[in-house]
Design a protein around this motif. Structure first.
Motif, PDB file in Angstrom:
ATOM      1  N   PRO A   1       0.817  -1.222   0.000  1.00  0.00           N
ATOM      2  CA  PRO A   1       0.000   0.000   0.000  1.00  0.00           C
ATOM      3  C   PRO A   1       0.846   1.264   0.000  1.00  0.00           C
ATOM      4  O   PRO A   1       2.083   1.214   0.113  1.00  0.00           O
ATOM      5  N   ASN A   2       0.170   2.388  -0.140  1.00  0.00           N
ATOM      6  CA  ASN A   2       0.786   3.709  -0.022  1.00  0.00           C
ATOM      7  C   ASN A   2       1.835   3.996  -1.101  1.00  0.00           C
ATOM      8  O   ASN A   2       2.831   4.670  -0.846  1.00  0.00           O
ATOM      9  N   ARG A   3       1.589   3.479  -2.291  1.00  0.00           N
ATOM     10  CA  ARG A   3       2.484   3.828  -3.392  1.00  0.00           C
ATOM     11  C   ARG A   3       1.735   3.691  -4.713  1.00  0.00           C
ATOM     12  O   ARG A   3       0.709   2.993  -4.803  1.00  0.00           O
ATOM     13  N   GLY A   4       2.231   4.364  -5.725  1.00  0.00           N
ATOM     14  CA  GLY A   4       1.654   4.292  -7.065  1.00  0.00           C
ATOM     15  C   GLY A   4       2.754   4.434  -8.105  1.00  0.00           C
ATOM     16  O   GLY A   4       3.781   5.095  -7.870  1.00  0.00           O
ATOM     17  N   TRP A   5       2.555   3.827  -9.280  1.00  0.00           N
ATOM     18  CA  TRP A   5       3.575   3.855 -10.324  1.00  0.00           C
ATOM     19  C   TRP A   5       3.489   5.153 -11.117  1.00  0.00           C
ATOM     20  O   TRP A   5       2.404   5.551 -11.550  1.00  0.00           O
ATOM     21  N   SER A   6       4.619   5.816 -11.281  1.00  0.00           N
ATOM     22  CA  SER A   6       4.686   7.046 -12.056  1.00  0.00           C
ATOM     23  C   SER A   6       5.293   6.731 -13.420  1.00  0.00           C
ATOM     24  O   SER A   6       6.483   6.400 -13.521  1.00  0.00           O
TER      25      SER A   6
ATOM     26  N   GLU B   1       5.727   8.841 -15.756  1.00  0.00           N
ATOM     27  CA  GLU B   1       6.619   9.952 -16.118  1.00  0.00           C
ATOM     28  C   GLU B   1       8.017   9.745 -15.553  1.00  0.00           C
ATOM     29  O   GLU B   1       9.021   9.965 -16.239  1.00  0.00           O
ATOM     30  N   ASN B   2       8.088   9.296 -14.299  1.00  0.00           N
ATOM     31  CA  ASN B   2       9.388   9.077 -13.657  1.00  0.00           C
ATOM     32  C   ASN B   2       9.871   7.635 -13.759  1.00  0.00           C
ATOM     33  O   ASN B   2      10.991   7.322 -13.346  1.00  0.00           O
ATOM     34  N   ASN B   3       9.001   6.759 -14.282  1.00  0.00           N
ATOM     35  CA  ASN B   3       9.327   5.347 -14.442  1.00  0.00           C
ATOM     36  C   ASN B   3       9.780   4.716 -13.124  1.00  0.00           C
ATOM     37  O   ASN B   3      10.761   3.979 -13.058  1.00  0.00           O
ATOM     38  N   ARG B   4       9.037   5.012 -12.068  1.00  0.00           N
ATOM     39  CA  ARG B   4       9.339   4.435 -10.754  1.00  0.00           C
ATOM     40  C   ARG B   4       8.133   4.568  -9.841  1.00  0.00           C
ATOM     41  O   ARG B   4       7.175   5.278 -10.155  1.00  0.00           O
ATOM     42  N   TRP B   5       8.199   3.882  -8.715  1.00  0.00           N
ATOM     43  CA  TRP B   5       7.132   3.961  -7.728  1.00  0.00           C
ATOM     44  C   TRP B   5       7.260   5.247  -6.926  1.00  0.00           C
ATOM     45  O   TRP B   5       8.354   5.643  -6.538  1.00  0.00           O
ATOM     46  N   MET B   6       6.119   5.877  -6.668  1.00  0.00           N
ATOM     47  CA  MET B   6       6.075   7.083  -5.832  1.00  0.00           C
ATOM     48  C   MET B   6       5.344   6.708  -4.544  1.00  0.00           C
ATOM     49  O   MET B   6       4.243   6.148  -4.592  1.00  0.00           O
ATOM     50  N   TYR B   7       5.955   7.006  -3.401  1.00  0.00           N
ATOM     51  CA  TYR B   7       5.411   6.598  -2.112  1.00  0.00           C
ATOM     52  C   TYR B   7       4.788   7.778  -1.362  1.00  0.00           C
ATOM     53  O   TYR B   7       5.236   8.912  -1.484  1.00  0.00           O
ATOM     54  N   VAL B   8       3.753   7.458  -0.585  1.00  0.00           N
ATOM     55  CA  VAL B   8       3.150   8.473   0.278  1.00  0.00           C
ATOM     56  C   VAL B   8       4.202   8.871   1.317  1.00  0.00           C
ATOM     57  O   VAL B   8       4.738   8.001   2.014  1.00  0.00           O
TER      58      VAL B   8
END
Length: 328
Positions: free
Chosen positions: A285-290, A292-299
């Motif tokens: 949980p608490n993350r989503g794939w970006s 644009e940045n080609n990586r996971w973004m975390y809360v």
């Protein structure tokens, strides 16, 4: 009295001391001898002890262990116990920094109320606000509701509590999932004693993690094990064509979650029932794939502070509204 002259004295030569220690043969002295022998043996053994190495080297060695290994080492003797307790934070950080890079950001700790400014406790625990949180405090069958007097009940902390409790419950049912044995289903509205005991035990483990970095790391270890087993089970199902994380044998055996940092299916939905465990692979949980940045973004961890400020603003608006109504 006879006197010796010099010539006679020289013939006598030097006196030789032939006195010897008496051999003591008593039970008391025998016990003392054995005690001293044990003491010498212990000193010799301790000189080769792990803790006799330089401090930095000891930490580097312990950083290679899993949290469960550190707990086992803690039980060896008092010296290990005291060292690990004293250096728990450093050891846990060293282990987490390379084993659980992903999981650490997915499963943050809820904040204890004792660490929040006492002047805003009444705002957070306001009964009217607690009623608004009913949707987030639904009495799940597999998760014990948090205690508002113990932990913060901002939205971030509620979600963090539920996610950590899920780690323990999901790990508990891994054997059933591995061998294909159905998880016992509980009829709606029923509260069997065995389940109440289980979720209370799970919550107790999470409470340990709230105060112990090593227990927090132990939860990461448990969830990584559950995740690799789940991915492995679904990969073995040739009829399951769903997207999943690519996991090699080396990934599974490494004891690290770095392979979860690569592209894979998102897991936003909270498993609100144990029925969801059958198809659950990687609950992160608490993350989503970006893209644009080609990586996971975390809360970020700061989301808690944002939520607290929202509560303060809500309380002030409520007070202003009550004041306006009274003036009318």
């Amino acid at each position: 009295m006879r006197k010796f002259d010099v010539s006679e004295d020289e013939e006598l030569g030097e006196l030789e001391d032939k006195t010897e220690a008496l051999t003591l043969r008593s039970k008391r002295t025998e016990r003392a001898r054995k005690k001293q022998a044990k003491k010498i043996k212990k000193i010799s053994r301790d000189s080769r002890h792990l803790l006799s190495l330089p401090y930095e080297l000891v930490l580097d060695i312990l950083a290679l262990l899993r949290p469960s290994d550190v707990f086992n080492l803690q039980r060896v003797n008092r010296a290990f116990y005291q060292f690990i307790v004293q250096e728990e934070y450093r050891i846990s950080r060293a282990i987490t920094s390379w084993r659980y890079v992903c999981l650490e950001k997915c499963f943050r700790l809820p904040v204890l109320m004792e660490h929040i400014d006492p002047t805003i406790h009444h705002m957070i625990q306001n009964p009217e606000r607690q009623e608004l949180l009913v949707i987030h405090k639904i009495p799940y069958q597999h998760i014990q509701p948090p205690n508002p007097a113990e932990i913060c009940t901002c939205l971030s902390c509620l979600l963090r509590w539920s996610a950590l409790c899920l780690i323990v419950d999901f790990a508990h049912w891994q054997r059933n999932l591995d061998i294909g044995e159905p998880i016992p289903m509980i009829p709606r509205g029923k509260h069997p004693a065995w389940n109440q005991d289980l979720i209370a035990t799970n919550a107790g483990i999470v409470r340990k993690a709230l105060r112990s970095p090593l227990w927090h790391a132990r939860l990461f270890e448990a969830h990584l094990d559950s995740t690799t087993r789940s991915i492995g089970r679904h990969a073995a199902n040739k009829g399951n064509k769903r997207r999943r994380f690519r996991m090699s044998k080396e990934d599974m055996e490494s004891g690290s979650d770095l392979f979860l940092e690569t592209s894979g299916p998102p897991s936003f939905d909270f498993p609100f029932h144990r029925d969801n465990y059958y198809m659950l692979e990687a609950y992160l949980p608490n993350r989503g794939w970006s893209a644009e940045n080609n990586r996971w973004m975390y809360v970020p961890a700061e989301q808690h502070d944002i939520d607290i400020q929202y509560i303060v603003n809500w309380f002030k608006r409520r007070q202003q509204g009550n004041t306006t109504s009274e003036n009318r």
